[in-house]
Design an enzyme around this catalytic site. Structure first.
Site, PDB file in Angstrom:
ATOM      1  CE  LYS A  47      44.646  40.920  43.388  1.00 30.72           C
ATOM      2  NZ  LYS A  47      45.376  41.764  42.403  1.00 30.72           N
ATOM      3  N   GLY A  48      38.491  38.082  42.791  1.00 30.30           N
ATOM      4  CA  GLY A  48      37.253  38.159  42.012  1.00 30.30           C
ATOM      5  C   GLY A  48      35.974  38.157  42.826  1.00 30.30           C
ATOM      6  CG  ASP A  74      36.051  28.631  33.389  1.00 26.58           C
ATOM      7  OD1 ASP A  74      35.142  28.483  32.571  1.00 26.58           O
ATOM      8  OD2 ASP A  74      37.230  28.876  33.035  1.00 26.58           O
ATOM      9  CB  VAL A 133      31.546  37.285  31.991  1.00 25.28           C
ATOM     10  CG1 VAL A 133      30.622  36.694  30.940  1.00 25.28           C
ATOM     11  CG2 VAL A 133      31.858  36.250  33.071  1.00 25.28           C
ATOM     12  NE  ARG A 170      40.502  42.300  40.266  1.00 26.07           N
ATOM     13  CZ  ARG A 170      40.582  40.983  40.108  1.00 26.07           C
ATOM     14  NH1 ARG A 170      39.493  40.246  40.138  1.00 26.07           N
ATOM     15  NH2 ARG A 170      41.746  40.388  39.922  1.00 26.07           N
ATOM     16  CD  GLU A 182      35.911  31.265  42.734  1.00 26.93           C
ATOM     17  OE1 GLU A 182      36.080  32.414  43.165  1.00 26.93           O
ATOM     18  OE2 GLU A 182      36.828  30.589  42.224  1.00 26.93           O
ATOM     19  CG  ASP A 183      35.188  35.037  40.646  1.00 27.16           C
ATOM     20  OD1 ASP A 183      35.398  33.810  40.756  1.00 27.16           O
ATOM     21  OD2 ASP A 183      36.050  35.824  40.219  1.00 27.16           O
TER      22      ASP A 183
HETATM   23  P1  IMP Z   1      38.329  27.339  37.326  1.00 28.38           P
HETATM   24  O1  IMP Z   1      39.384  26.816  38.215  1.00 28.38           O
HETATM   25  O2  IMP Z   1      38.599  27.060  35.881  1.00 28.38           O
HETATM   26  O3  IMP Z   1      36.923  26.921  37.716  1.00 28.38           O
HETATM   27  O4  IMP Z   1      38.480  28.899  37.354  1.00 28.38           O
HETATM   28  C1  IMP Z   1      37.905  29.683  38.239  1.00 28.38           C
HETATM   29  C2  IMP Z   1      38.570  31.040  38.197  1.00 28.38           C
HETATM   30  O5  IMP Z   1      38.897  31.453  36.859  1.00 28.38           O
HETATM   31  C3  IMP Z   1      37.587  32.068  38.679  1.00 28.38           C
HETATM   32  O6  IMP Z   1      37.702  32.245  40.055  1.00 28.38           O
HETATM   33  C4  IMP Z   1      37.978  33.306  37.904  1.00 28.38           C
HETATM   34  O7  IMP Z   1      38.964  34.012  38.606  1.00 28.38           O
HETATM   35  C5  IMP Z   1      38.573  32.797  36.627  1.00 28.38           C
HETATM   36  N1  IMP Z   1      37.603  32.877  35.506  1.00 28.38           N
HETATM   37  C6  IMP Z   1      37.011  31.860  34.862  1.00 28.38           C
HETATM   38  N2  IMP Z   1      36.185  32.282  33.901  1.00 28.38           N
HETATM   39  C7  IMP Z   1      36.256  33.626  33.932  1.00 28.38           C
HETATM   40  C8  IMP Z   1      35.604  34.666  33.163  1.00 28.38           C
HETATM   41  O8  IMP Z   1      34.775  34.459  32.264  1.00 28.38           O
HETATM   42  N3  IMP Z   1      35.923  35.934  33.510  1.00 28.38           N
HETATM   43  C9  IMP Z   1      36.811  36.233  34.514  1.00 28.38           C
HETATM   44  N4  IMP Z   1      37.434  35.303  35.234  1.00 28.38           N
HETATM   45  C10 IMP Z   1      37.160  34.005  34.954  1.00 28.38           C
HETATM   46 MG    MG Z   2      38.351  33.866  41.094  1.00 29.26          MG
END
Ligand code: IMP
Ligand code: MG
Length: 180
Positions: A42-43, A102, A152, A164, A98-99
């Site tokens: 949803k982000g 990470d 964040v 959100r 994508e939001d």
């Molecule tokens: P990744 O698979 O670790 O790259 O994670 C990506 C997902 O983790 C993003 O789409 C977010 O939903 C969530 N995420 C990662 N860091 C944050 C943050 O600082 N705040 C909120 N959601 C995060």
């Molecule tokens: Mg996300």
């Protein structure tokens, strides 16, 4: 809600200008091509809503939901697709919206998954990038802002489904998630 924010990292105006800039770049790069934006719910919903209106081209929109985070701030879980897309038109040039990038696990998985649908091309547009947390290498062609290793929220990003609807992006006070 505001009391849980340690500091504002990106203001509404900074986000607005950056989204406009990303929209212009995408508009230039995909002129004359068939563009499909795939929003990861949803982000990314709020980012997608603004980004697509900054793109001056005919586009298609699709939505997918993947889960990796649960209610925590650490990405320890496996990635599962909760809502999938059906077939994509054969000539689709996909941009995943994508939001935040990470650890990279989500986008690594989704990119591989979507490549199986044989798109004409596939790129990633992420509003935020936290490079210091990367575990899996992922190339994002369009990146809004690099952010430090802090949790964040706002402008679509949540903690336990909250925050959100903050119009800016702020750093969440660690007490909020440490007590959760
Ligand atoms: P990744 O698979 O670790 O790259 O994670 C990506 C997902 O983790 C993003 O789409 C977010 O939903 C969530 N995420 C990662 N860091 C944050 C943050 O600082 N705040 C909120 N959601 C995060
Ligand atoms: Mg996300």
């Amino acid at each position: 809600m505001k009391n849980d924010i340690k500091n504002v990292l990106l203001t509404e105006e900074e986000i607005r200008l950056k989204v406009k800039e990303l929209g212009q770049k995408i508009s230039n790069d995909y002129k004359g091509k068939s563009l499909l934006l795939i929003c990861l719910l949803k982000g990314s919903a709020i980012f997608l809503a603004d980004l697509c209106r900054a793109i001056d081209l005919p586009i298609r929109l699709e939505f997918m939901q993947v889960s990796s985070y649960g209610n925590g701030t650490e990405n320890t879980k496996n990635i599962t697709i909760k809502q999938d897309i059906s077939q994509i038109p054969a000539d689709s040039n996909i941009v995943i919206v994508e939001d935040i990038l990470d650890t990279g696990r989500t986008l690594y998985y989704i990119r591989k998954y979507l490549m199986l649908k044989n798109p004409a091309s596939l790129e990633i547009c992420t509003l935020l990038d936290k490079p210091s947390r990367r575990l899996v290498s992922v190339d994002a062609k369009y990146v809004g802002f690099e952010v430090p290793d802090e949790f964040v929220v706002g402008y679509g990003l949540d903690f336990a489904e909250k925050y959100r609807n903050l119009p800016y992006i702020g750093v969440l006070r660690p007490e909020v998630y440490e007590n959760n």
